[in-house]
Design an enzyme around this catalytic site. Structure first.
Site, PDB file in Angstrom:
ATOM      1  N   LYS A 116      10.217  99.930  67.800  1.00  0.00           N
ATOM      2  CA  LYS A 116      11.409  99.712  68.606  1.00  0.00           C
ATOM      3  C   LYS A 116      11.474  98.335  69.261  1.00  0.00           C
ATOM      4  O   LYS A 116      12.499  97.978  69.831  1.00  0.00           O
ATOM      5  CB  LYS A 116      11.557 100.816  69.654  1.00  0.00           C
TER       6      LYS A 116
HETATM    7  C1  LIG Z   1       7.414 106.997  67.789  1.00  0.00           C
HETATM    8  C2  LIG Z   1       8.773 106.758  67.205  1.00  0.00           C
HETATM    9  N1  LIG Z   1       8.971 106.980  65.898  1.00  0.00           N
HETATM   10  C3  LIG Z   1      10.174 106.803  65.330  1.00  0.00           C
HETATM   11  C4  LIG Z   1      11.263 106.380  66.073  1.00  0.00           C
HETATM   12  C5  LIG Z   1      12.608 106.330  65.413  1.00  0.00           C
HETATM   13  O1  LIG Z   1      13.153 105.092  65.186  1.00  0.00           O
HETATM   14  P1  LIG Z   1      14.717 104.913  65.068  1.00  0.00           P
HETATM   15  O2  LIG Z   1      15.280 105.021  66.456  1.00  0.00           O
HETATM   16  O3  LIG Z   1      14.878 103.554  64.485  1.00  0.00           O
HETATM   17  O4  LIG Z   1      15.278 105.982  64.189  1.00  0.00           O
HETATM   18  C6  LIG Z   1      11.086 106.121  67.431  1.00  0.00           C
HETATM   19  C7  LIG Z   1      12.182 105.624  68.282  1.00  0.00           C
HETATM   20  O5  LIG Z   1      11.833 104.884  69.181  1.00  0.00           O
HETATM   21  C8  LIG Z   1       9.832 106.322  68.002  1.00  0.00           C
HETATM   22  O6  LIG Z   1       9.625 106.139  69.319  1.00  0.00           O
HETATM   23  C1  LIG Z   2      14.430 111.095  70.571  1.00  0.00           C
HETATM   24  C2  LIG Z   2      15.070 109.853  70.128  1.00  0.00           C
HETATM   25  O1  LIG Z   2      16.013 109.890  69.387  1.00  0.00           O
HETATM   26  O2  LIG Z   2      14.571 108.668  70.596  1.00  0.00           O
HETATM   27  C3  LIG Z   2      15.183 107.454  70.262  1.00  0.00           C
HETATM   28  C4  LIG Z   2      14.189 106.368  70.169  1.00  0.00           C
HETATM   29  N1  LIG Z   2      13.261 106.654  69.134  1.00  0.00           N
HETATM   30  C5  LIG Z   2      13.473 106.115  71.508  1.00  0.00           C
HETATM   31  O3  LIG Z   2      12.260 106.182  71.602  1.00  0.00           O
HETATM   32  O4  LIG Z   2      14.126 105.846  72.486  1.00  0.00           O
END
Ligand SMILES: Cc1ncc(COP(=O)(O)O)c(C=O)c1O
Ligand SMILES: CC(=O)OC[C@H](N)C(=O)O
Length: 359
Positions: free
Chosen positions: A69
């Protein structure tokens, strides 16, 4: 089965390219923002040998904020700055499961903005603590964290709600960076990309780039945890069902098609649902056989990569995202008591139980 020699040559070539890129980025400019991206593409040897495929993980946990992120956080803030939506000394507000907030908190420190985070009170204590250590104001809330963030932002001057779910600068960051890096690191030899979605930014941005670059040849698959509706949505030809159930994974799982995902959902080739049982076993297996200490969304992604590899057949190359490290969840994922409370301790094979060292 992939020969050992070939596997080791491949691994060397991926690391070499990643190394070159890493060096280039290290000298590219000052600060947090310039250190994000250009992550290595890791050849997952044991799983590749077991499947006769090349299973590759994009090491997003190596970003300086520790997750995939960081890219979205920078993309969204830069977009807001370019549009004149925030001025020096302003405030950034977001609703997040944690990692977007952590990325934003780093960017805010490096640019002098204040950071305010609303997050579900179900998330790991490690993420809340880290956000506070990074200087963010954190509000763990029982429900509607995203709406609360939006409403709070509207009450303050010189403040943006970054709106990660529906702000397509999020997927834009992956289209501009993660996708091209994967294409270059595999020299265009990639058959499929698969990952789970929270906002859908990673899947949509990477998917769109790889589809365009390959003339539609790269398959893009979506992986869902329990409690998410997107697998049902895709396999029913577009019916949204109500959210039911939950998962030990954090940061992924959705109840709707976000604007980020909407930019790409019609091009998704297929979807899978992955149980928590499979994810927790893979999490321990990645530690045991690859030496990688990764979070549960990553474990789910790797299970999905193996399943897509089996569908595509021997010799295929599958890429997924290694989203973050296990450090963020260790008090849960390595605690016998917590695992038992989720009925997951007994599914861990006996030879891997030694890693569950916390009571
Ligand atoms: C640990 C983790 N995996 C996957 C994702 C998913 O990423 P996306 O928001 O790009 O779908 C997030 C979102 O922050 C995350 O915190
Ligand atoms: C649960 C979810 O959709 O989280 C969004 C993003 N992955 C975050 O960490 O903010």
């Amino acid at each position: 089965m992939l020969s050992l020699l070939r596997a080791s040559r491949l691994a060397h070539s991926y690391q070499l390219q990643a190394g070159k890129r890493g060096l280039a980025s290290a000298s590219a400019g000052p600060g947090f923002v310039n250190a994000v991206g250009n992550t290595p593409l890791i050849y997952l040897k044991t799983l590749s040998e077991q499947t006769g495929c090349h299973i590759l993980g994009k090491a997003e946990f190596q970003n300086p904020g520790g997750s995939v992120k960081d890219r979205a956080a920078i993309g969204i803030i830069q977009d807001a700055e370019e549009k004149g939506l925030i001025q020096p000394g302003g405030t950034v507000v977001e609703g997040t499961a944690g990692n977007t907030g952590i990325g934003l908190a780093h960017v805010c420190r490096s640019k002098g903005y204040k950071c305010v985070i609303f997050m579900p009170n179900t998330q790991s204590q490690e993420k809340i603590d880290l956000l506070r250590m990074l200087g963010a104001e954190v509000h763990p809330v029982p429900a509607n964290y995203n709406h609360q963030a939006r409403e709070y932002a509207a009450t303050l001057p010189n403040t943006i709600w970054t709106d990660q779910f529906d702000n397509t600068a999020n997927m834009g960051a992956h289209y501009l960076t993660t996708g091209p890096e994967i294409w270059e690191q595999t020299q265009g030899k990639v058959d499929a990309f698969v990952c789970a979605t929270g906002t859908g930014g990673t899947l949509a941005g990477v998917g769109k780039y790889l589809k365009e670059k390959s003339g539609g040849k790269v398959q893009v698959w979506l992986a869902d945890p329990p409690g998410s509706v997107l697998h049902a949505y895709l396999s029913s030809g577009g019916k949204l069902v109500e959210r039911k159930g939950s998962s030990i994974t954090e940061g992924i799982g959705q109840g709707r098609v976000t604007d980020n995902l909407a930019t790409f959902i019609n091009d998704v080739d297929g979807s899978l649902t992955i149980s928590d049982e499979k994810s927790i076993v893979m999490l321990y297996q990645l530690l045991d056989t690859e030496g990688l200490y990764l979070g549960a969304s990553t474990a789910l992604n790797v299970v999905a990569a193996v399943e897509v590899a089996q569908k595509l057949g021997k010799g295929s190359t599958i890429v997924t995202a290694l989203c973050d490290g296990a450090y963020r969840y260790q008090s849960r994922l390595f605690s016998k008591q917590w695992l038992r409370s989720k009925e997951l301790y007994d599914v861990i094979p006996d030879h891997l139980k030694k890693y569950a060292v916390l009571d």
